[in-house]
Design a protein around this motif. Structure first.
Motif, PDB file in Angstrom:
ATOM      1  N   TRP A  15     -26.607  -4.014 -18.438  1.00  0.00           N
ATOM      2  CA  TRP A  15     -25.475  -4.938 -18.511  1.00  0.00           C
ATOM      3  C   TRP A  15     -25.390  -5.593 -19.889  1.00  0.00           C
ATOM      4  N   ALA A  16     -26.547  -5.955 -20.438  1.00  0.00           N
ATOM      5  CA  ALA A  16     -26.558  -6.655 -21.721  1.00  0.00           C
ATOM      6  C   ALA A  16     -26.033  -5.796 -22.860  1.00  0.00           C
ATOM      7  N   GLN A  17     -26.014  -4.480 -22.664  1.00  0.00           N
ATOM      8  CA  GLN A  17     -25.529  -3.576 -23.706  1.00  0.00           C
ATOM      9  C   GLN A  17     -24.162  -2.985 -23.376  1.00  0.00           C
ATOM     10  N   GLU A  18     -23.565  -3.451 -22.283  1.00  0.00           N
ATOM     11  CA  GLU A  18     -22.257  -2.944 -21.873  1.00  0.00           C
ATOM     12  C   GLU A  18     -21.153  -3.468 -22.788  1.00  0.00           C
ATOM     13  N   PRO A  19     -20.095  -2.689 -23.000  1.00  0.00           N
ATOM     14  CA  PRO A  19     -18.950  -3.215 -23.734  1.00  0.00           C
ATOM     15  C   PRO A  19     -18.190  -4.291 -22.967  1.00  0.00           C
ATOM     16  N   ASP A  20     -18.396  -4.369 -21.657  1.00  0.00           N
ATOM     17  CA  ASP A  20     -17.773  -5.412 -20.849  1.00  0.00           C
ATOM     18  C   ASP A  20     -18.500  -6.730 -21.098  1.00  0.00           C
ATOM     19  N   GLU A  21     -17.822  -7.670 -21.777  1.00  0.00           N
ATOM     20  CA  GLU A  21     -18.468  -8.917 -22.158  1.00  0.00           C
ATOM     21  C   GLU A  21     -18.880  -9.771 -20.965  1.00  0.00           C
ATOM     22  N   TRP A  22     -18.202  -9.592 -19.820  1.00  0.00           N
ATOM     23  CA  TRP A  22     -18.542 -10.397 -18.648  1.00  0.00           C
ATOM     24  C   TRP A  22     -19.836  -9.926 -18.012  1.00  0.00           C
ATOM     25  N   LEU A  23     -20.105  -8.637 -18.055  1.00  0.00           N
ATOM     26  CA  LEU A  23     -21.405  -8.143 -17.597  1.00  0.00           C
ATOM     27  C   LEU A  23     -22.514  -8.646 -18.510  1.00  0.00           C
ATOM     28  N   CYS A  24     -22.259  -8.649 -19.824  1.00  0.00           N
ATOM     29  CA  CYS A  24     -23.241  -9.217 -20.748  1.00  0.00           C
ATOM     30  C   CYS A  24     -23.510 -10.669 -20.393  1.00  0.00           C
ATOM     31  N   ARG A  25     -22.449 -11.422 -20.157  1.00  0.00           N
ATOM     32  CA  ARG A  25     -22.611 -12.836 -19.825  1.00  0.00           C
ATOM     33  C   ARG A  25     -23.443 -13.015 -18.552  1.00  0.00           C
ATOM     34  N   ALA A  26     -23.148 -12.212 -17.537  1.00  0.00           N
ATOM     35  CA  ALA A  26     -23.898 -12.316 -16.282  1.00  0.00           C
ATOM     36  C   ALA A  26     -25.377 -12.020 -16.495  1.00  0.00           C
ATOM     37  N   ALA A  27     -25.687 -11.001 -17.288  1.00  0.00           N
ATOM     38  CA  ALA A  27     -27.089 -10.674 -17.556  1.00  0.00           C
ATOM     39  C   ALA A  27     -27.797 -11.832 -18.241  1.00  0.00           C
ATOM     40  N   LEU A  28     -27.100 -12.492 -19.161  1.00  0.00           N
ATOM     41  CA  LEU A  28     -27.723 -13.567 -19.938  1.00  0.00           C
ATOM     42  C   LEU A  28     -27.831 -14.864 -19.153  1.00  0.00           C
ATOM     43  N   MET A  29     -26.864 -15.146 -18.300  1.00  0.00           N
ATOM     44  CA  MET A  29     -26.876 -16.391 -17.536  1.00  0.00           C
ATOM     45  C   MET A  29     -27.807 -16.321 -16.326  1.00  0.00           C
ATOM     46  N   SER A  30     -28.141 -15.120 -15.876  1.00  0.00           N
ATOM     47  CA  SER A  30     -28.866 -14.969 -14.612  1.00  0.00           C
ATOM     48  C   SER A  30     -30.220 -15.682 -14.558  1.00  0.00           C
ATOM     49  N   PRO A  31     -30.983 -15.810 -15.668  1.00  0.00           N
ATOM     50  CA  PRO A  31     -32.287 -16.483 -15.530  1.00  0.00           C
ATOM     51  C   PRO A  31     -32.221 -18.001 -15.705  1.00  0.00           C
ATOM     52  N   LEU A  32     -31.029 -18.585 -15.754  1.00  0.00           N
ATOM     53  CA  LEU A  32     -30.914 -20.002 -16.085  1.00  0.00           C
ATOM     54  C   LEU A  32     -31.675 -20.892 -15.109  1.00  0.00           C
ATOM     55  N   ARG A  33     -31.524 -20.616 -13.807  1.00  0.00           N
ATOM     56  CA  ARG A  33     -32.232 -21.436 -12.812  1.00  0.00           C
ATOM     57  C   ARG A  33     -33.741 -21.305 -12.957  1.00  0.00           C
ATOM     58  N   ALA A  34     -34.209 -20.106 -13.231  1.00  0.00           N
ATOM     59  CA  ALA A  34     -35.651 -19.897 -13.399  1.00  0.00           C
ATOM     60  C   ALA A  34     -36.177 -20.665 -14.603  1.00  0.00           C
ATOM     61  N   PHE A  35     -35.426 -20.654 -15.705  1.00  0.00           N
ATOM     62  CA  PHE A  35     -35.853 -21.406 -16.881  1.00  0.00           C
ATOM     63  C   PHE A  35     -35.868 -22.908 -16.593  1.00  0.00           C
ATOM     64  N   ARG A  36     -34.882 -23.377 -15.858  1.00  0.00           N
ATOM     65  CA  ARG A  36     -34.857 -24.799 -15.504  1.00  0.00           C
ATOM     66  C   ARG A  36     -36.085 -25.197 -14.690  1.00  0.00           C
ATOM     67  N   ALA A  37     -36.562 -24.261 -13.880  1.00  0.00           N
ATOM     68  CA  ALA A  37     -37.700 -24.532 -13.005  1.00  0.00           C
ATOM     69  C   ALA A  37     -39.037 -24.265 -13.685  1.00  0.00           C
ATOM     70  N   GLY A  38     -39.024 -23.892 -14.955  1.00  0.00           N
ATOM     71  CA  GLY A  38     -40.261 -23.644 -15.675  1.00  0.00           C
ATOM     72  C   GLY A  38     -40.745 -22.214 -15.626  1.00  0.00           C
ATOM     73  N   GLY A  39     -39.939 -21.306 -15.065  1.00  0.00           N
ATOM     74  CA  GLY A  39     -40.313 -19.899 -14.999  1.00  0.00           C
ATOM     75  C   GLY A  39     -39.405 -19.059 -15.878  1.00  0.00           C
ATOM     76  N   GLY A  40     -39.101 -17.860 -15.420  1.00  0.00           N
ATOM     77  CA  GLY A  40     -38.194 -16.983 -16.150  1.00  0.00           C
ATOM     78  C   GLY A  40     -38.911 -16.072 -17.132  1.00  0.00           C
ATOM     79  N   ASP A  41     -38.292 -14.953 -17.405  1.00  0.00           N
ATOM     80  CA  ASP A  41     -38.845 -13.954 -18.317  1.00  0.00           C
ATOM     81  C   ASP A  41     -38.193 -14.155 -19.682  1.00  0.00           C
ATOM     82  N   TRP A  42     -38.865 -14.929 -20.549  1.00  0.00           N
ATOM     83  CA  TRP A  42     -38.296 -15.261 -21.844  1.00  0.00           C
ATOM     84  C   TRP A  42     -38.137 -14.020 -22.729  1.00  0.00           C
ATOM     85  N   GLU A  43     -39.134 -13.148 -22.737  1.00  0.00           N
ATOM     86  CA  GLU A  43     -39.048 -11.952 -23.579  1.00  0.00           C
ATOM     87  C   GLU A  43     -37.859 -11.087 -23.173  1.00  0.00           C
TER      88      GLU A  43
END
Length: 218
Positions: free
Chosen positions: A142-170
């Motif tokens: 998704w992050a490499q798709e020409p569809d910018e909304w799929l890119c956005r979804a891929a990037l926004m998806s870990p937001l809750r995990a980061f807020r909670a102190g988790g998430g895959d930063w790499e």
């Protein structure tokens, strides 16, 4: 129309006002119809529907979400997202195909962002082993798709995990770098992607300042 979908649709219509419909149209544009139901009414309607139809299994939940989404009405589509959010524990990596279709058709921050943050992110966070690896591969694509909304979804998806102190930063850095490299320098498509990167970086800066995004990729 199924009983559950009919109940939700009728309740949303009852809770609508033409003033809210006009306000929503001015904010969201003419791409979708608007009933004019409030966010609270949408959440309450889905909650009532789940009480009337207890014990919905995976296939019933996903089928109902597609039934609600199929009609191009903003409130119905938001109700589909709330339904999935309430039953995210039932979802699996194979449901990303359906969710990808929702993102491609959503094309509004008000739909894509809650899909990413409240459904896709928690779904993936609950996976392990091979299903998790496959889901991560989907987000990489998704992050490499020409569809910018799929890119956005891929990037926004870990937001809750980061807020909670988790998430895959790499993984986020990898996807954000790929998405920014593919995005145009300016314009609507670039803004959709860069806004998502900035939203995550702002949240990380407040809660986990030790995580640093490469300056060359920003």
């Amino acid at each position: 129309m199924s009983d559950a979908a009919e109940f939700i649709d009728e309740a949303l219509r009852r809770e609508s006002t033409w003033i809210r419909a006009e306000e929503a149209r001015a904010r969201l544009g003419d791409g979708l119809r608007q009933y004019g139901s409030s966010i609270g009414a949408i959440r309450g309607t889905v909650r009532d529907a789940l009480r009337r139809h207890p014990g919905l299994a995976h296939d019933e939940v996903t089928a109902l979400s597609s039934e609600l989404w199929e009609t191009p009405v903003f409130e119905r589509r938001l109700a589909a997202i709330v339904l999935l959010q309430s039953n995210v524990h039932l979802l699996t990596n194979t449901d990303l195909t359906r969710l990808e279709g929702f993102v491609r058709e959503g094309r509004l921050r008000e739909l894509v962002d809650p899909l990413a943050v409240d459904v896709i992110g928690p779904l993936i966070a609950g996976l392990e082993g091979q299903p998790r690896a496959r889901a991560d591969g989907v987000l990489d694509r998704w992050a490499q798709e020409p569809d910018e909304w799929l890119c956005r979804a891929a990037l926004m998806s870990p937001l809750r995990a980061f807020r909670a102190g988790g998430g895959d930063w790499e993984a986020f850095v990898r996807r954000a770098t790929a998405a920014l490299d593919a995005a145009p320098e300016s314009g609507g498509e670039a803004d959709v992607v860069r806004e998502a990167v900035d939203a995550v970086l702002n949240e990380v800066a407040k809660r986990r300042p030790e995580l640093q995004f490469p300056s060359s990729a920003a």
